[in-house]
Design a protein around this motif. Structure first.
Motif, PDB file in Angstrom:
ATOM      1  N   LYS A  61       8.049   6.341  -5.116  1.00 39.96           N
ATOM      2  CA  LYS A  61       9.513   6.299  -5.105  1.00 39.96           C
ATOM      3  C   LYS A  61      10.056   5.539  -3.896  1.00 39.96           C
ATOM      4  CE  LYS A  61      10.109  10.715  -7.531  1.00 39.96           C
ATOM      5  NZ  LYS A  61      10.735  12.056  -7.480  1.00 39.96           N
ATOM      6  N   SER A  88      13.536   6.155  -2.886  1.00 39.77           N
ATOM      7  CA  SER A  88      14.841   6.823  -2.948  1.00 39.77           C
ATOM      8  C   SER A  88      15.263   7.181  -1.529  1.00 39.77           C
ATOM      9  CB  SER A  88      14.774   8.063  -3.838  1.00 39.77           C
ATOM     10  OG  SER A  88      13.842   8.993  -3.331  1.00 39.77           O
ATOM     11  N   VAL A 101      21.796   3.430  -5.353  1.00 42.47           N
ATOM     12  CA  VAL A 101      20.709   2.716  -6.020  1.00 42.47           C
ATOM     13  C   VAL A 101      19.378   3.210  -5.471  1.00 42.47           C
ATOM     14  CG1 VAL A 101      20.625   0.821  -4.342  1.00 42.47           C
ATOM     15  CG2 VAL A 101      19.866   0.416  -6.699  1.00 42.47           C
ATOM     16  N   SER A 102      18.352   3.217  -6.315  1.00 45.17           N
ATOM     17  CA  SER A 102      16.985   3.531  -5.894  1.00 45.17           C
ATOM     18  C   SER A 102      16.021   3.006  -6.943  1.00 45.17           C
ATOM     19  CB  SER A 102      16.791   5.036  -5.679  1.00 45.17           C
ATOM     20  OG  SER A 102      17.068   5.753  -6.871  1.00 45.17           O
ATOM     21  N   TYR A 103      14.737   2.983  -6.568  1.00 44.22           N
ATOM     22  CA  TYR A 103      13.697   2.464  -7.463  1.00 44.22           C
ATOM     23  C   TYR A 103      12.513   3.417  -7.516  1.00 44.22           C
ATOM     24  CZ  TYR A 103      15.574  -2.285  -8.069  1.00 44.22           C
ATOM     25  OH  TYR A 103      16.343  -3.373  -8.420  1.00 44.22           O
ATOM     26  N   GLU A 147      18.430   5.948 -15.980  1.00 33.32           N
ATOM     27  CA  GLU A 147      17.219   5.234 -15.558  1.00 33.32           C
ATOM     28  C   GLU A 147      17.052   3.976 -16.405  1.00 33.32           C
ATOM     29  OE1 GLU A 147      12.323   5.827 -15.402  1.00 33.32           O
ATOM     30  OE2 GLU A 147      13.638   7.498 -15.935  1.00 33.32           O
ATOM     31  N   LEU A 173       8.674  -0.515 -13.583  1.00 31.09           N
ATOM     32  CA  LEU A 173       9.592  -0.329 -12.468  1.00 31.09           C
ATOM     33  C   LEU A 173      10.864   0.299 -13.013  1.00 31.09           C
ATOM     34  CD1 LEU A 173       9.953  -0.963  -9.392  1.00 31.09           C
ATOM     35  CD2 LEU A 173      11.173  -3.021 -10.119  1.00 31.09           C
ATOM     36  N   SER A 174      11.324   1.382 -12.367  1.00 29.79           N
ATOM     37  CA  SER A 174      12.541   2.052 -12.794  1.00 29.79           C
ATOM     38  C   SER A 174      13.624   1.900 -11.736  1.00 29.79           C
ATOM     39  CB  SER A 174      12.287   3.542 -13.039  1.00 29.79           C
ATOM     40  OG  SER A 174      11.578   3.748 -14.243  1.00 29.79           O
ATOM     41  N   ALA A 175      14.842   1.605 -12.195  1.00 23.21           N
ATOM     42  CA  ALA A 175      16.012   1.527 -11.323  1.00 23.21           C
ATOM     43  C   ALA A 175      16.953   2.667 -11.675  1.00 23.21           C
ATOM     44  CB  ALA A 175      16.716   0.186 -11.495  1.00 23.21           C
TER      45      ALA A 175
END
Length: 209
Positions: A69, A71, A83-85, A106, A159-161
């Motif tokens: 993560k 975050s 925002v985070s990935y 997501e 990859l998740s945003a």
């Protein structure tokens, strides 16, 4: 009379604004360009840099599903930025179990391989899709969803945003069976018996050191 009309108008305006704010709430807006943690007095370019995504590439491929993560907890500069990935690794036949993110939608991008994905809406309708390399899929905010690598030979990565610096993750299996809910309550809820519940709980217990 005029005073009453004005009072009612102001009341309705306040209610409307509050309802709008709640319905559009995400991360709180900030009144500065960025937030400096209390334990730092100054920042430079390193504060806005995160190198944690290198880690998965510096070790052997994981035996089970793994998430790295970026975050707010790992990357404090994200505080207030909404925002985070997350970098996701799926060995063959591995699953990211059903879970939800209470504070963000997501957006998943498959980098390599293929994934079977799905989510359930509030009417209990299931939406599924097979994703291939460079396909994207959105999981709506707060809805239970999963990803599964059905390929018996090849791994997959994604990859998740997230539209939050702290999207949160609530794992359905762990939340239900590994948080101390009374076994009798669980047996009644799932229309089964306590020994079955105990087997499910045992399967979710962390390995002994």
């Amino acid at each position: 009379m005029a005073s009453n009309i004005l009072s009612h108008t102001l009341f309705l305006l306040v209610i409307t604004m509050a309802t709008y704010h709640i319905s559009h709430a995400s991360d709180p807006d900030i009144t500065s360009d960025f937030i400096i943690p209390a334990n730092r007095s100054t920042v430079d370019g390193t504060f806005f840099t995160f190198s944690g995504m290198r880690a998965p590439f510096q070790v052997d491929w994981p035996e089970a599903f793994n998430v790295t993560k970026a975050s707010m907890a790992q990357f404090p500069a994200l505080n207030g930025q909404s925002v985070s990935y997350a970098f996701l690794q799926y060995p063959s036949l591995s699953i990211n179990p059903p879970h939800m993110h209470p504070r963000a939608a997501e957006l998943l991008l498959v980098i390599e391989g293929s994934l079977e994905v799905g989510f359930i809406d509030t009417t209990n309708k299931l939406y599924t899709q097979t994703l291939n390399t460079l396909d994207m899929f959105v999981f709506p905010k707060g809805l239970v969803h999963y990803q599964y690598n059905a390929n018996p030979n090849d791994p997959a990565t994604a990859l998740s945003a997230f539209g939050s610096a702290n999207a949160g993750t609530v794992s359905v299996p762990s939340t239900i069976f590994a948080t101390g809910i009374d076994e009798g309550i669980l047996a009644t809820a799932f229309k089964t018996d306590i020994p079955t519940i105990q087997k499910l709980k045992a399967g979710l217990a962390p390995p002994k050191a």
